[in-house]
Write an enzyme that holds these catalytic residues in place. Structure first.
Site, PDB file in Angstrom:
ATOM      1  CG  HIS A  92     -37.414  -3.364  61.437  1.00  0.00           C
ATOM      2  ND1 HIS A  92     -38.492  -3.168  60.327  1.00  0.00           N
ATOM      3  CD2 HIS A  92     -37.751  -1.886  61.933  1.00  0.00           C
ATOM      4  CE1 HIS A  92     -38.985  -2.317  59.886  1.00  0.00           C
ATOM      5  NE2 HIS A  92     -38.516  -1.295  61.055  1.00  0.00           N
ATOM      6  CD  GLU A  94     -37.154  -9.125  60.379  1.00  0.00           C
ATOM      7  OE1 GLU A  94     -38.276  -9.441  60.107  1.00  0.00           O
ATOM      8  OE2 GLU A  94     -37.182  -8.148  60.975  1.00  0.00           O
ATOM      9  CB  CYS A 122     -40.786  -4.580  56.729  1.00  0.00           C
ATOM     10  SG  CYS A 122     -39.365  -3.844  56.998  1.00  0.00           S
ATOM     11  CB  CYS A 125     -36.382  -6.547  57.130  1.00  0.00           C
ATOM     12  SG  CYS A 125     -36.253  -5.734  58.498  1.00  0.00           S
TER      13      CYS A 125
END
Length: 193
Positions: A92, A94, A122, A125
């Site tokens: 992701h 992040e 999410c 993260c």
């Protein structure tokens, strides 16, 4: 009614919550419909400048999630969603930014930094953000808004942060939300159900 240890026989089990948890839950419950714009009231010109960098990362990503980590006004690392490119479900935006920051600057640089991201993180993260002791999180589009275009685990960053009172973090949402929302709407979403 027989009650002990915060539980009653005649009603479903409910645990008692702290005042902080209740306030956070109530604040998180106020959700805007996805077609309404959500503008951050406490966003600065600097927040918008760094969010634009995150948006630039998002435009180059597999899915429009871009992130940038900033400390003392300096960009430490950038990241974008590379899930398909790397065949890595954890890539992701992040996580990519955090990994790059760790590789280039070490974990001390993350402590007290600010992470800007185009979509509210999410659960994975925000967990990493908290464990890295990032001091501030700034996002554009909320989990609720993201869920209109792609699958999401429907737990807000504030909900997770409330469960980690040992890690203080400030959270600002809605910075350049309209621009980020356009990116998410133009990008093919991921839906599995």
């Amino acid at each position: 009614m027989n009650c002990r240890d915060d539980q009653c026989d005649s009603i479903p089990t409910v645990s008692l919550h702290s005042r902080r948890g209740i306030i956070t839950a109530l604040a998180s419950a106020a959700v805007l419909p996805p077609d309404l714009s959500l503008a951050a009231t406490d966003a600065s010109a600097e927040d918008e400048r760094f969010m634009r960098i995150a948006l630039d990362e998002a435009r180059q990503a597999d899915s429009p999630f871009g992130a940038v980590i900033v400390r003392d006004g300096q960009v430490l690392a950038r990241g974008r969603n590379l899930r398909r490119t790397n065949d890595d479900p954890t890539a992701h935006g992040e996580m990519t930014a955090i990994r790059r920051c760790l590789a280039d600057h070490g974990s001390a640089a993350l402590q007290g930094s600010t992470l800007y991201t185009t979509g509210e993180p999410c659960v994975m993260c925000i967990g990493a953000i908290l464990w890295c002791r990032v001091g501030r999180l700034v996002f554009a589009v909320s989990v609720e808004q993201l869920a209109t275009t792609r699958d999401q685990i429907m737990i807000s960053s504030a909900d997770i942060a409330a469960k980690a009172p040992f890690v203080p973090i400030a959270i600002t949402g809605g910075v350049l939300a309209d621009e980020a929302t356009q990116l998410f709407r133009m990008s093919p979403g991921v839906r599995r159900g």
